[in-house]
Design a protein around this motif. Structure first.
Motif, short mmCIF file in Angstrom:
data_model
loop_
_atom_site.label_atom_id
_atom_site.label_comp_id
_atom_site.label_asym_id
_atom_site.label_seq_id
_atom_site.Cartn_x
_atom_site.Cartn_y
_atom_site.Cartn_z
N VAL A 289 0.83 -1.21 0.00
CA VAL A 289 0.00 0.00 0.00
C VAL A 289 0.86 1.25 0.00
O VAL A 289 0.63 2.20 -0.77
N GLU A 290 1.90 1.28 0.85
CA GLU A 290 2.76 2.47 0.95
C GLU A 290 3.52 2.71 -0.36
O GLU A 290 3.67 3.84 -0.81
N LEU A 291 3.99 1.61 -0.97
CA LEU A 291 4.70 1.74 -2.24
C LEU A 291 3.78 2.29 -3.32
O LEU A 291 4.17 3.16 -4.12
N VAL A 292 2.55 1.79 -3.36
CA VAL A 292 1.58 2.28 -4.34
C VAL A 292 1.30 3.76 -4.13
O VAL A 292 1.22 4.55 -5.07
N ARG A 293 1.19 4.16 -2.84
CA ARG A 293 0.93 5.58 -2.55
C ARG A 293 2.09 6.45 -3.02
O ARG A 293 1.89 7.51 -3.61
N LEU A 294 3.33 5.99 -2.75
CA LEU A 294 4.51 6.77 -3.18
C LEU A 294 4.60 6.86 -4.69
O LEU A 294 4.96 7.91 -5.24
N VAL A 295 4.28 5.76 -5.37
CA VAL A 295 4.33 5.78 -6.84
C VAL A 295 3.30 6.75 -7.40
O VAL A 295 3.57 7.52 -8.32
N LYS A 296 2.10 6.75 -6.81
CA LYS A 296 1.07 7.69 -7.26
C LYS A 296 1.50 9.13 -7.02
O LYS A 296 1.28 10.01 -7.88
N LYS A 297 2.15 9.37 -5.86
CA LYS A 297 2.62 10.72 -5.56
C LYS A 297 3.70 11.14 -6.55
O LYS A 297 3.72 12.28 -7.03
N MET A 298 4.62 10.20 -6.86
CA MET A 298 5.67 10.52 -7.83
C MET A 298 5.09 10.81 -9.20
O MET A 298 5.53 11.75 -9.88
N LYS A 299 4.10 10.04 -9.59
CA LYS A 299 3.44 10.30 -10.89
C LYS A 299 2.80 11.67 -10.90
O LYS A 299 2.87 12.40 -11.90
N HIS A 300 2.16 12.03 -9.77
CA HIS A 300 1.52 13.34 -9.69
C HIS A 300 2.55 14.45 -9.76
O HIS A 300 2.38 15.46 -10.45
N ASP A 301 3.70 14.27 -9.03
CA ASP A 301 4.74 15.29 -9.05
C ASP A 301 5.35 15.45 -10.43
O ASP A 301 5.61 16.56 -10.89
N VAL A 302 5.58 14.30 -11.09
CA VAL A 302 6.14 14.36 -12.44
C VAL A 302 5.18 15.03 -13.41
O VAL A 302 5.57 15.86 -14.23
N ALA A 303 3.89 14.68 -13.27
CA ALA A 303 2.90 15.29 -14.15
C ALA A 303 2.81 16.79 -13.90
O ALA A 303 2.69 17.59 -14.83
N THR A 304 2.90 17.18 -12.62
CA THR A 304 2.86 18.62 -12.29
C THR A 304 4.07 19.34 -12.85
O THR A 304 3.97 20.44 -13.41
#
Length: 328
Positions: free
Chosen positions: A78-93
């Protein structure tokens, strides 16, 4: 010998035409195909049984299946999935960030500097943050208003620029702050405990080394001017008292017509002492000077205007000085 009529005389005397033979073969193939289809259909029913066929699971089997589902869910990263989603959001931003023109950035920097200058020098970080945040909200309202007003004007460039400014101030403020070099430290609230008894005076700052004699008239955080009798760059003493004594000794040994030391200037800081000249003034420098009417160069603090013109200047004057009056 057979003729071209398409008949075949078999050994039993029967006569079969080619058409009948072909029809017989086709019928056999159709029967084989139907058999194969029936077999496949029966197999599929066996592999995917209908829930209505009366299949029932025991309580132990149900418990094992539920346990299996629970274990599978507990092992999900779960934590890894959350971090990956956050990284995707940061990269997209970061990829979607719209670069403001250097001209617009320069104007923003100038306005922020004006805001910070209006805040008092001793204000804490909270007041600085509030001042910047107030400016940002006002700037955002102004940009949105200009964007609405430009909707009826055929000026695509102005609309795009104002739109980018609104996006930067509202959604990408952290990225914009980093780009323009705006950084405010986190405020640390230190609670000061005043253990001093009522009527007790603050302790005086103590200089390293032996006590300075009263004849030296030592003044902390003071820098006197005057003509150099002995350069401090090559004249170091262990303490301010020793520096004062060197001034007294030079005045006694001076020959007629020579300058007699009546000012001593000492650097007590282990990190060196600031001076507006081109030299690096180090710990324990002892300057011996002379002036008919001694005047202070700096006292206690360097002024704000001076520090604006000399960015390397500290707030507090680091030197210790003294004027020795002539004794009759």
């Amino acid at each position: 010998m057979a003729r071209g009529g398409g008949e075949y005389n078999g050994g039993g005397g029967g006569v079969l035409s080619y058409k009948r033979i072909t029809l017989l073969v086709c019928l056999i193939n159709i029967l084989i195909a139907l058999f194969v289809l029936r077999f496949l259909y029966a197999s599929s029913l066996h592999i995917y049984p209908n829930h209505d066929n009366g299949v029932k699971y025991t309580a132990d089997e149900i418990r094992r299946m539920e346990e299996s589902v629970r274990i599978r869910r507990s092992k999900e990263p779960v934590e890894l999935v959350r971090l990956v989603k956050k990284m995707k959001h940061d990269v997209a931003t970061a990829e979607s960030y719209t670069e403001l023109s250097p001209n617009v950035k320069g104007k923003l920097i100038d306005e922020i500097l004006e805001v910070l200058k209006r805040v008092e020098e001793k204000s804490n970080v909270t007041l600085l943050r509030e001042a910047v945040e107030t400016w940002r909200n006002e700037k955002l309202k102004e940009a949105k208003k200009l964007t609405r007003e430009q909707n009826g004007v055929n000026s695509t460039m102005i609309q795009e620029e104002e739109g980018m400014l609104v996006r930067a101030l509202e959604l990408e403020w952290d990225v914009l702050s980093e780009e323009i070099g705006l950084w405010l430290p986190a405020e640390v609230n230190n609670e000061v405990h005043d253990d001093k008894r009522e009527g007790e005076e603050e302790p005086e700052e103590v200089l390293a080394g032996r006590p300075v004699p009263s004849v030296c008239n030592a003044e902390l955080h003071t820098d006197y001017g005057g003509a150099a009798v002995r350069w401090g760059l090559t004249h170091h003493k262990e303490s301010a008292a020793d520096c004062c004594q060197a001034c007294l000794d030079q005045a006694k040994r001076a020959k007629p017509g020579e300058m007699r030391c009546n000012i001593w200037v000492y650097c007590p800081s282990e990190f060196g002492c600031y001076s507006p000249d081109i030299y690096q003034h180090k710990h324990q420098e002892c300057w011996l000077k002379y002036a008919e009417q001694p005047k202070e160069n700096f006292k206690d603090r360097y002024s704000e205007s001076y520090r604006n013109n000399h960015p390397k200047a500290p707030t507090i004057v680091p030197w210790v000085s003294g004027v020795i009056t002539a004794r009759g």
